[in-house]
Enzyme design. Structure first.
Site, PDB file in Angstrom:
ATOM      1  N   TYR A  98       0.853  -1.195   0.000  1.00 58.98           N
ATOM      2  CA  TYR A  98       0.000   0.000   0.000  1.00 58.98           C
ATOM      3  C   TYR A  98       0.883   1.238   0.000  1.00 58.98           C
ATOM      4  CZ  TYR A  98      -3.275   3.542   1.576  1.00 58.98           C
ATOM      5  OH  TYR A  98      -4.033   4.687   1.671  1.00 58.98           O
ATOM      6  N   GLU A 180      -3.918   7.400  -4.181  1.00 59.58           N
ATOM      7  CA  GLU A 180      -3.735   6.167  -3.419  1.00 59.58           C
ATOM      8  C   GLU A 180      -3.513   4.977  -4.353  1.00 59.58           C
ATOM      9  OE1 GLU A 180      -7.217   4.057  -1.664  1.00 59.58           O
ATOM     10  OE2 GLU A 180      -6.212   4.415   0.233  1.00 59.58           O
TER      11      GLU A 180
END
Ligand code: GDP
Ligand code: MN
Length: 358
Positions: A98, A180
């Site tokens: 991530y 993101e």
């Protein structure tokens, strides 16, 4: 402004970030696919969690592609029906990480956020590392080293420095408020690829981005979570009335879950989406609807209420106060469905309180 994944990836590609070579299929348009299999078919909707909702499908033949395309175009994902699909070659995934950049308003800075695990189950709050970034001077050399340490890939310092630096460039130049990457994939041949992207741009900066031409997205409602474990959800129109409605709930010693202003452009779809989001709160026991319609039309809200009743099995009791534009039509529609309305907000709150506390 929220971008769709393919729009975000297009911008990222211009900054040298590695994204899969994708192509687009639009609803009701024929497409010629020039790609080998396996492919991943991805619904393009402005919300996360598509994977879990069945909106990301791997296909190995033209028949499977056909089937997946039809299936995804008929899906509802958190109230959104995809009009565009993204086709990408399937990645050979060694690991998912991530990585994101956002504006941290509390710290008044740009922040890089990373986690050693990425993918669909990253909601768990523990284990995130953050770096506060300035505008201009940042030590990406060091960040690359620290990312490699966090990811447990000491040999990848240079690659990760590169990803972080380009991500930052893309974020700043595009006046983004969020970028993101989840997952950032390390493939079995050792390259890092941005497999998924969620990007939000600052609308206030649009004047200096004449090139911004993105797909129209459905009208959005102004929705803020106040308490994840709230027991009363609210739906109102106009920020002032929405705030007053939240305060009124609290003044009856009940816990409001959200603030929701359906806005002047509210239509059946946008209000129905609001119901869908409300249903994600685990402790909701009632929904108080307080509409004082000027530009908003009561009949559109009524149609959304009726649709919510028939489509959402677990919908809790509704207490509804409607007034203003097209009220008569709304009242007639609701009456036909045996859905009562109340004359005042006070009456709604008393009834809500009785439902919750007996
Ligand atoms: P999301 O569920 O909306 O976040 O959509 P993602 O693009 O992140 O896809 C969900 C998951 O699909 C990823 O976390 C991967 O584990 C999985 N997946 C499997 N193969 C692929 C692939 O080739 N490309 C991508 N993007 N995802 C894949
Ligand atoms: Mn994802």
């Amino acid at each position: 402004m929220k971008l769709l994944e393919y729009e975000a990836k297009h911008l990222m590609n211009q900054f040298g970030l590695v994204v899969p070579a994708g192509s687009i299929i639009r609803h009701n348009e024929s497409a010629t696919i020039q790609a080998g299999f396996s492919l991943v078919v991805k619904s393009q909707v402005p919300v996360g969690g598509r994977g879990k909702a069945g909106g990301v499908i791997v296909v190995d033949s033209i028949d499977e592609l056909q089937e997946a395309t039809e299936k995804i175009f008929s899906l509802q994902i958190k109230g959104y029906t995809p009009r565009t699909l993204l086709l990408e070659p399937r990645l050979s995934i060694a690991h998912e990480y991530y990585l994101s950049i956002l504006i941290n308003r509390e710290a008044s800075c740009i922040q890089l956020v990373a986690h050693a695990e990425g993918g669909v189950e990253i909601e768990s709050q523990a284990g995130f590392s953050t770096w506060d970034l300035g505008v201009g001077e940042n030590d990406f050399e060091l960040i690359g080293q620290q990312l490699a340490k966090l990811y447990g890939t000491p040999g990848d310092t240079a690659q990760l420095k590169d990803v972080a630096e380009k991500l930052y460039e893309c974020f700043v130049v595009n006046d983004a408020t969020l970028l993101e990457i989840n997952p950032l994939v390390k493939t079995t041949d050792g390259t890092y690829i941005c497999a998924d992207a969620k990007m939000e741009l600052d609308d206030a900066a649009s004047f200096r981005h004449k090139d911004w031409g993105f797909e129209d997205k459905p009208a959005e409602v102004n929705f803020v979570t106040l308490d994840d474990r709230g027991e009363v959800a609210t739906i109102a129109n106009g920020a002032g009335l929405a705030m007053a409605t939240v305060d009124a709930v609290a003044s009856y010693d009940m816990v409001p879950a959200n603030f929701l202003d359906v806005g002047g452009g509210a239509n059946k779809e946008s209000v129905l989406r609001a119901f869908t989001r409300i249903m994600e709160y685990p402790d909701i026991k009632t929904i108080v609807i307080n509409i004082f319609a000027g530009i908003t039309r009561c009949d559109e809200v009524a149609r959304a209420i009726i649709a919510a009743r028939s489509e959402i099995d677990t919908l809790p009791p509704l207490f509804i106060r409607l007034a203003g534009t097209n009220f008569e039509e709304a009242a007639k529609l609701l009456e036909q469905e045996d859905i009562p309305t109340l004359a005042t907000l006070d009456a709604c709150l008393k009834a809500a309180k009785e439902t919750i506390h007996g």
